[in-house]
Design a protein around this motif. Structure first.
Motif, PDB file in Angstrom:
ATOM      1  N   GLN A   1     -13.237  -2.835  -0.775  1.00 33.66           N
ATOM      2  CA  GLN A   1     -12.763  -1.468  -0.554  1.00 33.66           C
ATOM      3  C   GLN A   1     -11.248  -1.440  -0.347  1.00 33.66           C
ATOM      4  OE1 GLN A   1     -15.337  -0.553   2.729  1.00 33.66           O
ATOM      5  NE2 GLN A   1     -16.966   0.251   1.418  1.00 33.66           N
ATOM      6  N   VAL A   2     -10.756  -2.367   0.471  1.00 35.47           N
ATOM      7  CA  VAL A   2      -9.312  -2.398   0.751  1.00 35.47           C
ATOM      8  C   VAL A   2      -8.534  -2.721  -0.526  1.00 35.47           C
ATOM      9  CG1 VAL A   2      -7.504  -3.668   2.000  1.00 35.47           C
ATOM     10  CG2 VAL A   2      -9.602  -2.995   3.188  1.00 35.47           C
TER      11      VAL A   2
ATOM     12  N   GLN B   1      -9.416  -2.324  -3.682  1.00 37.00           N
ATOM     13  CA  GLN B   1      -9.449  -1.250  -4.683  1.00 37.00           C
ATOM     14  C   GLN B   1      -8.546  -0.089  -4.259  1.00 37.00           C
ATOM     15  OE1 GLN B   1     -13.606  -0.450  -5.563  1.00 37.00           O
ATOM     16  NE2 GLN B   1     -13.674  -2.177  -6.988  1.00 37.00           N
ATOM     17  N   ARG B   2      -8.458   0.142  -2.956  1.00 31.17           N
ATOM     18  CA  ARG B   2      -7.540   1.183  -2.467  1.00 31.17           C
ATOM     19  C   ARG B   2      -6.097   0.799  -2.842  1.00 31.17           C
ATOM     20  NH1 ARG B   2      -5.966   2.685   3.660  1.00 31.17           N
ATOM     21  NH2 ARG B   2      -4.889   4.620   3.187  1.00 31.17           N
ATOM     22  N   HIS B   3      -5.778  -0.490  -2.698  1.00 31.46           N
ATOM     23  CA  HIS B   3      -4.436  -0.936  -3.076  1.00 31.46           C
ATOM     24  C   HIS B   3      -4.198  -0.747  -4.570  1.00 31.46           C
ATOM     25  CE1 HIS B   3      -4.114  -2.752   0.896  1.00 31.46           C
ATOM     26  NE2 HIS B   3      -2.855  -3.024   0.644  1.00 31.46           N
TER      27      HIS B   3
ATOM     28  N   HIS C   1      -5.511   1.437  -6.588  1.00 31.38           N
ATOM     29  CA  HIS C   1      -5.306   2.862  -6.895  1.00 31.38           C
ATOM     30  C   HIS C   1      -3.941   3.334  -6.393  1.00 31.38           C
ATOM     31  CE1 HIS C   1      -9.300   3.065  -8.394  1.00 31.38           C
ATOM     32  NE2 HIS C   1      -9.895   2.946  -7.224  1.00 31.38           N
ATOM     33  N   ALA C   2      -3.590   2.947  -5.175  1.00 31.91           N
ATOM     34  CA  ALA C   2      -2.308   3.391  -4.601  1.00 31.91           C
ATOM     35  C   ALA C   2      -1.148   2.840  -5.424  1.00 31.91           C
ATOM     36  CB  ALA C   2      -2.194   2.923  -3.151  1.00 31.91           C
TER      37      ALA C   2
ATOM     38  N   LEU D   1       0.799  -1.232   0.000  1.00 30.71           N
ATOM     39  CA  LEU D   1       0.000   0.000   0.000  1.00 30.71           C
ATOM     40  C   LEU D   1       0.833   1.286   0.000  1.00 30.71           C
ATOM     41  CD1 LEU D   1      -2.854   1.204   0.135  1.00 30.71           C
ATOM     42  CD2 LEU D   1      -2.650   1.183   2.635  1.00 30.71           C
TER      43      LEU D   1
END
Ligand code: FAD
Ligand code: PYC
Length: 416
Positions: A129-130, A132-134, A136-137, A85
Protein backbone atom coordinates in the motif's frame (compact mmCIF):
# COMPACT_ATOMS: atom_id res chain seq x y z
CA UNK A 1 43.18 17.21 -18.80
CA UNK A 2 46.44 15.27 -19.08
CA UNK A 3 46.56 12.49 -21.70
CA UNK A 4 48.99 9.55 -21.62
CA UNK A 5 49.88 6.84 -24.13
CA UNK A 6 49.53 3.20 -22.96
CA UNK A 7 53.30 2.81 -22.44
CA UNK A 8 53.68 6.08 -20.61
CA UNK A 9 50.73 5.11 -18.40
CA UNK A 10 52.44 1.82 -17.47
CA UNK A 11 55.77 3.61 -16.83
CA UNK A 12 54.06 6.15 -14.61
CA UNK A 13 52.25 3.37 -12.71
CA UNK A 14 55.53 1.52 -12.08
CA UNK A 15 57.36 4.66 -10.95
CA UNK A 16 54.82 5.60 -8.30
CA UNK A 17 52.85 7.96 -10.53
CA UNK A 18 55.46 10.72 -10.15
CA UNK A 19 54.76 13.59 -12.48
CA UNK A 20 50.99 13.47 -12.30
CA UNK A 21 49.54 16.92 -11.75
CA UNK A 22 47.33 17.47 -8.70
CA UNK A 23 43.71 18.12 -9.62
CA UNK A 24 43.43 21.15 -7.36
CA UNK A 25 45.90 23.53 -5.71
CA UNK A 26 46.99 23.08 -2.09
CA UNK A 27 45.66 26.54 -1.20
CA UNK A 28 46.93 28.41 1.86
CA UNK A 29 44.14 30.15 3.80
CA UNK A 30 43.80 33.88 3.13
CA UNK A 31 42.79 36.34 5.84
CA UNK A 32 39.37 36.98 4.27
CA UNK A 33 36.96 35.71 1.62
CA UNK A 34 33.55 36.72 0.27
CA UNK A 35 32.17 33.35 1.41
CA UNK A 36 33.38 30.36 3.40
CA UNK A 37 31.95 26.86 3.14
CA UNK A 38 32.60 24.58 6.12
CA UNK A 39 32.87 20.94 4.98
CA UNK A 40 34.67 19.53 1.96
CA UNK A 41 32.21 16.80 1.05
CA UNK A 42 30.29 16.74 -2.23
CA UNK A 43 27.68 19.19 -0.91
CA UNK A 44 30.21 21.78 0.29
CA UNK A 45 32.48 21.51 -2.76
CA UNK A 46 29.45 21.67 -5.03
CA UNK A 47 28.13 24.77 -3.27
CA UNK A 48 31.50 26.49 -3.79
CA UNK A 49 31.47 25.46 -7.46
CA UNK A 50 27.97 26.84 -8.08
CA UNK A 51 28.75 30.04 -6.12
CA UNK A 52 31.64 30.66 -8.50
CA UNK A 53 30.01 29.41 -11.70
CA UNK A 54 26.47 30.74 -11.39
CA UNK A 55 26.76 33.66 -8.97
CA UNK A 56 30.18 35.11 -9.80
CA UNK A 57 31.50 34.68 -6.25
CA UNK A 58 35.05 33.42 -6.74
CA UNK A 59 36.69 34.63 -3.49
CA UNK A 60 35.40 31.50 -1.79
CA UNK A 61 37.12 28.99 0.53
CA UNK A 62 36.08 25.43 1.35
CA UNK A 63 37.43 24.42 4.77
CA UNK A 64 37.77 20.70 5.40
CA UNK A 65 39.05 19.26 8.66
CA UNK A 66 40.36 16.09 6.99
CA UNK A 67 40.65 15.31 3.32
CA UNK A 68 38.29 16.05 0.44
CA UNK A 69 35.50 13.47 0.27
CA UNK A 70 36.71 11.70 3.45
CA UNK A 71 33.32 12.09 5.13
CA UNK A 72 30.05 10.53 4.05
CA UNK A 73 30.66 11.46 0.42
CA UNK A 74 33.34 8.77 0.24
CA UNK A 75 31.52 6.33 2.52
CA UNK A 76 28.07 5.92 1.03
CA UNK A 77 26.49 3.27 -1.15
CA UNK A 78 25.87 5.77 -3.99
CA UNK A 79 22.15 5.18 -4.53
CA UNK A 80 20.41 7.97 -6.45
CA UNK A 81 16.64 8.28 -6.77
CA UNK A 82 13.89 10.90 -6.46
CA UNK A 83 10.89 8.74 -5.49
CA UNK A 84 9.95 10.65 -2.32
CA UNK A 85 6.32 11.12 -1.31
CA UNK A 86 5.54 14.81 -0.83
CA UNK A 87 5.42 17.52 -3.50
CA UNK A 88 8.20 19.52 -1.82
CA UNK A 89 10.49 16.49 -1.74
CA UNK A 90 9.72 15.41 -5.30
CA UNK A 91 10.75 18.88 -6.50
CA UNK A 92 13.91 18.82 -4.36
CA UNK A 93 15.16 15.35 -5.20
CA UNK A 94 14.20 15.49 -8.88
CA UNK A 95 16.04 18.83 -9.20
CA UNK A 96 19.07 16.83 -8.16
CA UNK A 97 18.46 13.92 -10.54
CA UNK A 98 18.15 16.44 -13.38
CA UNK A 99 21.52 17.95 -12.42
CA UNK A 100 23.07 14.45 -12.22
CA UNK A 101 21.97 13.82 -15.80
CA UNK A 102 24.44 16.42 -17.15
CA UNK A 103 26.97 16.58 -14.30
CA UNK A 104 29.83 14.76 -16.07
CA UNK A 105 29.55 17.21 -18.97
CA UNK A 106 29.21 20.29 -16.72
CA UNK A 107 32.29 19.31 -14.66
CA UNK A 108 34.16 17.77 -17.61
CA UNK A 109 34.77 14.87 -15.22
CA UNK A 110 33.27 11.40 -15.50
CA UNK A 111 31.22 10.90 -12.33
CA UNK A 112 30.04 7.56 -13.75
CA UNK A 113 26.36 8.37 -13.28
CA UNK A 114 24.51 5.20 -14.23
CA UNK A 115 20.72 5.22 -14.54
CA UNK A 116 20.42 1.46 -14.05
CA UNK A 117 17.15 1.77 -12.10
CA UNK A 118 16.28 1.48 -8.41
CA UNK A 119 13.90 -1.26 -7.28
CA UNK A 120 12.27 -0.98 -3.84
CA UNK A 121 10.77 -4.28 -2.68
CA UNK A 122 7.45 -4.75 -0.89
CA UNK A 123 7.18 -7.74 1.48
CA UNK A 124 3.91 -7.06 3.34
CA UNK A 125 0.45 -5.77 2.52
CA UNK A 126 1.40 -2.55 4.29
CA UNK A 127 4.54 -2.26 2.12
CA UNK A 128 2.43 -2.74 -1.01
CA UNK A 129 0.00 0.00 0.00
CA UNK A 130 2.77 2.44 0.93
CA UNK A 131 4.80 1.70 -2.20
CA UNK A 132 1.83 2.05 -4.53
CA UNK A 133 0.96 5.37 -2.88
CA UNK A 134 4.51 6.51 -3.65
CA UNK A 135 4.21 5.37 -7.27
CA UNK A 136 0.98 7.35 -7.72
CA UNK A 137 2.28 10.44 -5.92
CA UNK A 138 5.52 10.41 -7.92
CA UNK A 139 3.72 10.10 -11.23
CA UNK A 140 1.37 12.92 -10.30
CA UNK A 141 4.50 15.03 -9.76
CA UNK A 142 6.09 14.03 -13.08
CA UNK A 143 8.65 11.78 -11.37
CA UNK A 144 8.99 8.37 -13.03
CA UNK A 145 8.07 5.35 -10.91
CA UNK A 146 6.20 2.17 -11.77
CA UNK A 147 4.75 -0.85 -9.99
CA UNK A 148 6.16 -4.31 -10.78
CA UNK A 149 4.59 -7.67 -9.97
CA UNK A 150 6.92 -10.15 -8.18
CA UNK A 151 7.58 -11.91 -11.49
CA UNK A 152 8.37 -8.59 -13.22
CA UNK A 153 10.74 -7.74 -10.37
CA UNK A 154 12.55 -11.07 -10.79
CA UNK A 155 12.72 -10.57 -14.55
CA UNK A 156 14.57 -7.27 -13.93
CA UNK A 157 16.90 -8.83 -11.37
CA UNK A 158 17.16 -12.58 -12.04
CA UNK A 159 19.10 -13.38 -8.82
CA UNK A 160 16.12 -12.23 -6.73
CA UNK A 161 14.22 -14.99 -4.93
CA UNK A 162 10.59 -13.96 -4.63
CA UNK A 163 8.91 -16.81 -2.74
CA UNK A 164 9.51 -19.64 -0.30
CA UNK A 165 11.57 -17.28 1.87
CA UNK A 166 11.07 -15.40 5.14
CA UNK A 167 10.47 -12.19 3.19
CA UNK A 168 8.37 -13.13 0.14
CA UNK A 169 8.31 -10.39 -2.48
CA UNK A 170 4.77 -9.10 -3.09
CA UNK A 171 5.80 -6.52 -5.67
CA UNK A 172 8.21 -3.63 -6.16
CA UNK A 173 8.35 0.04 -7.06
CA UNK A 174 10.85 0.71 -9.83
CA UNK A 175 12.35 4.06 -10.74
CA UNK A 176 14.16 3.73 -14.07
CA UNK A 177 15.93 7.12 -13.82
CA UNK A 178 17.42 6.14 -10.47
CA UNK A 179 20.83 4.51 -10.21
CA UNK A 180 24.33 5.13 -8.91
CA UNK A 181 27.39 7.34 -9.44
CA UNK A 182 31.04 7.05 -8.43
CA UNK A 183 31.20 8.87 -5.08
CA UNK A 184 34.91 9.82 -5.06
CA UNK A 185 34.65 11.16 -8.59
CA UNK A 186 31.83 13.45 -7.49
CA UNK A 187 34.02 15.03 -4.80
CA UNK A 188 37.07 15.22 -7.06
CA UNK A 189 35.10 16.55 -10.03
CA UNK A 190 33.52 19.35 -8.00
CA UNK A 191 36.88 20.11 -6.32
CA UNK A 192 38.75 20.36 -9.61
CA UNK A 193 36.05 22.48 -11.27
CA UNK A 194 35.72 24.82 -8.26
CA UNK A 195 39.50 25.20 -8.03
CA UNK A 196 39.66 26.07 -11.72
CA UNK A 197 37.22 28.92 -11.04
CA UNK A 198 39.47 30.30 -8.25
CA UNK A 199 37.94 28.65 -5.17
CA UNK A 200 40.50 27.84 -2.42
CA UNK A 201 40.12 24.26 -1.18
CA UNK A 202 41.83 24.02 2.20
CA UNK A 203 42.25 20.55 3.67
CA UNK A 204 43.43 19.77 7.22
CA UNK A 205 41.65 22.91 8.39
CA UNK A 206 39.20 22.22 11.20
CA UNK A 207 36.68 24.88 12.19
CA UNK A 208 36.79 25.31 15.97
CA UNK A 209 34.53 28.34 16.43
CA UNK A 210 32.28 30.83 14.64
CA UNK A 211 32.68 34.53 15.49
CA UNK A 212 29.80 37.00 15.44
CA UNK A 213 30.09 40.81 15.13
CA UNK A 214 28.53 43.45 17.37
CA UNK A 215 25.26 43.17 15.44
CA UNK A 216 25.18 39.38 15.92
CA UNK A 217 26.06 38.48 12.33
CA UNK A 218 28.51 35.69 11.55
CA UNK A 219 31.80 37.28 10.44
CA UNK A 220 34.67 34.79 10.85
CA UNK A 221 35.68 31.25 11.69
CA UNK A 222 38.41 30.16 14.10
CA UNK A 223 40.29 27.25 12.62
CA UNK A 224 43.33 25.09 13.29
CA UNK A 225 44.99 27.27 10.63
CA UNK A 226 43.99 30.63 12.09
CA UNK A 227 41.08 33.05 11.93
CA UNK A 228 39.46 33.47 8.51
CA UNK A 229 36.92 36.24 7.93
CA UNK A 230 33.89 36.26 5.60
CA UNK A 231 30.49 38.00 5.61
CA UNK A 232 28.82 34.76 4.46
CA UNK A 233 29.46 31.35 6.03
CA UNK A 234 27.77 28.17 4.80
CA UNK A 235 27.87 25.01 6.90
CA UNK A 236 27.62 21.68 5.05
CA UNK A 237 29.11 19.22 7.52
CA UNK A 238 26.68 16.26 7.56
CA UNK A 239 27.02 14.34 10.87
CA UNK A 240 28.84 17.25 12.55
CA UNK A 241 26.37 19.95 11.52
CA UNK A 242 24.86 20.37 14.97
CA UNK A 243 28.34 20.57 16.57
CA UNK A 244 29.37 23.39 14.23
CA UNK A 245 26.09 25.30 14.40
CA UNK A 246 26.27 25.26 18.18
CA UNK A 247 29.52 27.23 17.83
CA UNK A 248 27.31 30.09 16.61
CA UNK A 249 24.66 29.52 19.25
CA UNK A 250 22.20 27.72 16.94
CA UNK A 251 20.66 24.46 18.20
CA UNK A 252 19.57 22.13 15.39
CA UNK A 253 16.93 19.39 15.79
CA UNK A 254 19.42 16.76 14.62
CA UNK A 255 20.66 13.47 16.00
CA UNK A 256 23.80 11.85 14.62
CA UNK A 257 23.96 8.08 14.15
CA UNK A 258 26.52 5.69 12.67
CA UNK A 259 25.48 4.09 9.38
CA UNK A 260 27.58 1.34 7.91
CA UNK A 261 28.13 -0.40 4.60
CA UNK A 262 30.24 -3.23 3.27
CA UNK A 263 31.55 -4.62 -0.02
CA UNK A 264 32.29 -8.10 -1.27
CA UNK A 265 35.12 -9.39 -3.40
CA UNK A 266 34.61 -8.35 -7.04
CA UNK A 267 32.75 -10.68 -9.39
CA UNK A 268 31.58 -10.53 -13.00
CA UNK A 269 28.65 -8.30 -13.83
CA UNK A 270 25.64 -10.11 -12.33
CA UNK A 271 23.41 -7.43 -10.89
CA UNK A 272 21.64 -5.12 -13.34
CA UNK A 273 19.96 -2.60 -11.03
CA UNK A 274 19.86 -1.35 -7.42
CA UNK A 275 17.62 -3.31 -5.06
CA UNK A 276 16.44 -1.92 -1.70
CA UNK A 277 14.20 -3.33 0.98
CA UNK A 278 12.90 -0.93 3.61
CA UNK A 279 11.27 -3.67 5.64
CA UNK A 280 14.40 -5.72 6.16
CA UNK A 281 16.83 -2.79 6.18
CA UNK A 282 19.12 -3.94 3.40
CA UNK A 283 20.11 -2.65 -0.01
CA UNK A 284 22.48 -3.85 -2.67
CA UNK A 285 24.01 -2.94 -6.02
CA UNK A 286 27.12 -3.87 -7.95
CA UNK A 287 29.95 -1.39 -8.38
CA UNK A 288 31.68 -0.95 -11.71
CA UNK A 289 34.67 -2.78 -10.20
CA UNK A 290 32.37 -5.79 -9.63
CA UNK A 291 32.05 -5.58 -5.83
CA UNK A 292 28.61 -6.12 -4.34
CA UNK A 293 27.90 -2.95 -2.35
CA UNK A 294 25.63 -3.67 0.62
CA UNK A 295 24.18 -1.41 3.28
CA UNK A 296 22.19 -1.74 6.46
CA UNK A 297 20.10 0.38 8.81
CA UNK A 298 21.48 2.94 11.24
CA UNK A 299 22.70 1.89 14.65
CA UNK A 300 20.09 2.23 17.38
CA UNK A 301 22.15 4.72 19.40
CA UNK A 302 23.53 8.17 18.65
CA UNK A 303 27.30 8.30 18.33
CA UNK A 304 30.17 10.09 16.60
CA UNK A 305 32.24 6.95 16.04
CA UNK A 306 32.69 6.19 12.36
CA UNK A 307 31.81 2.51 12.77
CA UNK A 308 28.63 0.60 13.53
CA UNK A 309 27.58 -2.45 15.51
CA UNK A 310 28.44 -5.83 13.99
CA UNK A 311 24.92 -7.17 14.60
CA UNK A 312 23.49 -4.52 12.25
CA UNK A 313 25.57 -5.59 9.26
CA UNK A 314 25.11 -9.25 10.13
CA UNK A 315 21.32 -8.74 10.01
CA UNK A 316 21.58 -7.04 6.61
CA UNK A 317 23.78 -9.84 5.24
CA UNK A 318 21.36 -12.51 6.46
CA UNK A 319 18.53 -10.76 4.65
CA UNK A 320 20.59 -10.30 1.46
CA UNK A 321 21.52 -14.01 1.48
CA UNK A 322 17.86 -14.99 1.74
CA UNK A 323 16.80 -12.67 -1.07
CA UNK A 324 19.78 -13.57 -3.29
CA UNK A 325 20.90 -17.10 -2.29
CA UNK A 326 23.54 -17.15 -5.05
CA UNK A 327 25.49 -14.49 -3.16
CA UNK A 328 25.97 -16.72 -0.08
CA UNK A 329 29.37 -17.89 -1.28
CA UNK A 330 30.77 -14.38 -1.70
CA UNK A 331 33.48 -13.24 0.71
CA UNK A 332 33.12 -9.78 2.17
CA UNK A 333 36.17 -7.53 1.78
CA UNK A 334 35.62 -4.38 3.83
CA UNK A 335 33.11 -2.63 6.05
CA UNK A 336 33.07 0.94 7.34
CA UNK A 337 30.78 3.53 8.87
CA UNK A 338 29.82 7.18 8.53
CA UNK A 339 27.98 9.62 10.79
CA UNK A 340 24.57 10.61 9.44
CA UNK A 341 22.57 13.66 10.53
CA UNK A 342 18.93 12.72 11.09
CA UNK A 343 16.04 15.22 11.48
CA UNK A 344 12.69 14.37 13.12
CA UNK A 345 10.85 14.37 9.76
CA UNK A 346 13.68 12.74 7.77
CA UNK A 347 13.85 15.72 5.44
CA UNK A 348 16.83 18.05 5.13
CA UNK A 349 17.38 21.67 6.12
CA UNK A 350 18.75 24.05 3.43
CA UNK A 351 18.21 27.49 4.81
CA UNK A 352 19.17 30.80 6.30
CA UNK A 353 19.60 30.57 10.05
CA UNK A 354 18.64 32.91 12.91
CA UNK A 355 22.22 34.25 12.69
CA UNK A 356 22.60 36.75 9.80
CA UNK A 357 25.27 35.65 7.32
CA UNK A 358 25.14 32.01 8.48
CA UNK A 359 23.56 29.38 6.22
CA UNK A 360 23.13 25.65 6.71
CA UNK A 361 22.64 22.57 4.56
CA UNK A 362 22.18 19.46 6.69
CA UNK A 363 19.79 16.80 7.93
CA UNK A 364 20.20 14.58 4.87
CA UNK A 365 20.59 11.62 7.16
CA UNK A 366 21.08 8.38 5.30
CA UNK A 367 20.05 9.84 1.94
CA UNK A 368 22.07 12.89 0.90
CA UNK A 369 24.39 11.46 -1.74
CA UNK A 370 21.58 11.44 -4.28
CA UNK A 371 21.02 15.12 -3.48
CA UNK A 372 24.64 16.23 -3.89
CA UNK A 373 24.33 18.46 -6.96
CA UNK A 374 20.83 19.66 -6.03
CA UNK A 375 21.64 20.55 -2.43
CA UNK A 376 24.88 22.24 -3.49
CA UNK A 377 23.07 24.24 -6.16
CA UNK A 378 20.36 25.39 -3.74
CA UNK A 379 22.77 26.20 -0.90
CA UNK A 380 24.79 28.35 -3.31
CA UNK A 381 21.61 30.13 -4.41
CA UNK A 382 20.55 30.75 -0.80
CA UNK A 383 23.97 32.14 0.14
CA UNK A 384 24.22 34.33 -2.98
CA UNK A 385 20.68 35.75 -2.69
CA UNK A 386 20.46 35.74 1.11
CA UNK A 387 17.11 34.08 0.45
CA UNK A 388 16.02 30.55 -0.41
CA UNK A 389 15.29 29.32 -3.92
CA UNK A 390 11.58 28.34 -4.26
CA UNK A 391 12.61 24.64 -4.22
CA UNK A 392 14.32 24.81 -0.82
CA UNK A 393 12.02 27.43 0.71
CA UNK A 394 9.99 24.76 2.63
CA UNK A 395 13.14 23.14 4.07
CA UNK A 396 13.67 25.59 6.95
CA UNK A 397 14.75 25.11 10.57
CA UNK A 398 11.57 26.86 11.69
CA UNK A 399 9.31 24.10 10.32
CA UNK A 400 10.12 22.07 13.43
CA UNK A 401 8.82 24.94 15.59
CA UNK A 402 5.81 25.74 13.39
CA UNK A 403 4.75 22.15 12.63
CA UNK A 404 5.18 22.36 8.84
CA UNK A 405 6.90 18.99 8.73
CA UNK A 406 7.69 17.13 5.49
CA UNK A 407 7.48 13.60 6.81
CA UNK A 408 9.52 11.38 4.51
CA UNK A 409 10.08 8.56 7.01
CA UNK A 410 8.61 6.03 4.58
CA UNK A 411 10.71 7.16 1.61
CA UNK A 412 13.90 7.32 3.65
CA UNK A 413 13.05 4.28 5.72
CA UNK A 414 15.57 1.78 4.42
CA UNK A 415 18.35 3.12 6.52
CA UNK A 416 16.63 5.40 9.05
P1 FAD B 1 30.26 14.78 3.99
O1 FAD B 1 30.80 14.13 2.78
O2 FAD B 1 30.28 14.02 5.27
O3 FAD B 1 31.05 16.14 4.15
C1 FAD B 1 31.05 16.89 5.36
C2 FAD B 1 32.48 17.24 5.64
O4 FAD B 1 32.52 18.14 6.76
C3 FAD B 1 33.32 16.02 6.03
O5 FAD B 1 34.31 15.81 5.05
C4 FAD B 1 33.88 16.40 7.38
O6 FAD B 1 35.22 15.99 7.57
C5 FAD B 1 33.76 17.92 7.37
N1 FAD B 1 33.75 18.52 8.70
C6 FAD B 1 33.06 18.08 9.79
N2 FAD B 1 33.35 18.88 10.84
C7 FAD B 1 34.19 19.84 10.38
C8 FAD B 1 34.84 20.95 11.00
N3 FAD B 1 34.68 21.25 12.30
N4 FAD B 1 35.64 21.72 10.24
C9 FAD B 1 35.84 21.45 8.92
N5 FAD B 1 35.27 20.42 8.30
C10 FAD B 1 34.44 19.61 9.02
N6 FAD B 1 22.90 8.75 0.57
C11 FAD B 1 22.27 8.42 -0.60
O7 FAD B 1 21.62 9.27 -1.20
N7 FAD B 1 22.36 7.18 -1.12
C12 FAD B 1 23.04 6.18 -0.49
O8 FAD B 1 23.12 5.05 -1.01
C13 FAD B 1 23.64 6.47 0.75
N8 FAD B 1 24.29 5.50 1.42
C14 FAD B 1 24.95 5.79 2.57
C15 FAD B 1 25.68 4.78 3.18
C16 FAD B 1 26.46 5.07 4.29
C17 FAD B 1 27.24 3.96 4.96
C18 FAD B 1 26.52 6.41 4.80
C19 FAD B 1 27.37 6.75 6.00
C20 FAD B 1 25.76 7.42 4.21
C21 FAD B 1 24.97 7.12 3.08
N9 FAD B 1 24.23 8.10 2.42
C22 FAD B 1 23.58 7.79 1.25
C23 FAD B 1 24.16 9.46 2.94
C24 FAD B 1 25.17 10.38 2.22
O9 FAD B 1 26.46 9.78 2.23
C25 FAD B 1 25.27 11.74 2.88
O10 FAD B 1 23.99 12.27 3.14
C26 FAD B 1 26.00 12.71 1.97
O11 FAD B 1 27.15 12.13 1.40
C27 FAD B 1 26.38 13.94 2.73
O12 FAD B 1 27.26 14.70 1.94
P2 FAD B 1 27.98 15.94 2.56
O13 FAD B 1 28.86 16.51 1.54
O14 FAD B 1 26.97 16.81 3.21
O15 FAD B 1 28.77 15.30 3.81
O1 PYC C 1 18.65 7.12 0.44
O2 PYC C 1 18.45 5.72 -1.19
C1 PYC C 1 18.91 6.04 -0.10
C2 PYC C 1 19.85 5.17 0.58
C3 PYC C 1 20.18 3.94 0.20
C4 PYC C 1 21.08 3.51 1.11
C5 PYC C 1 21.28 4.45 2.04
N1 PYC C 1 20.51 5.48 1.69
Amino acid sequence: MQRFSGLSLIRRGLTGQRGWQPQWRQAEPKAAYDAIIVGGGGHGLGAAFYLAKEHGLTRVAVLEKGWIGGGNTGRNTTIIRSNYLFDESAALYDHSVQLWESLSQVLNYNVMFSQRGVMMLAHTVHDVQVSQRHVHANRANGVDNEWLTPEEARARCPLLKIDDIRYPVLGAAFQRRGGTARHDAVAWGFARAADALGVDIIENCEVLGIERDAGGAACAVNTTRGVIRAPKIGVSAAGHSSVIMRMAGVDLPIESYPLQALVSEPVKSIFPCVVMSNTIHAYISQSDKGEMVIGAGTDAYTSYTQRGGLHISRHALEAICELFPTLRRLRMLRCWGGIVDVTPDRSPIIAKTPVPGLYVNCGWGTGGFKATPGAAHLLAWTIAHDAPHPINAPFTIERFRDGNLIDEAAAAAVAH
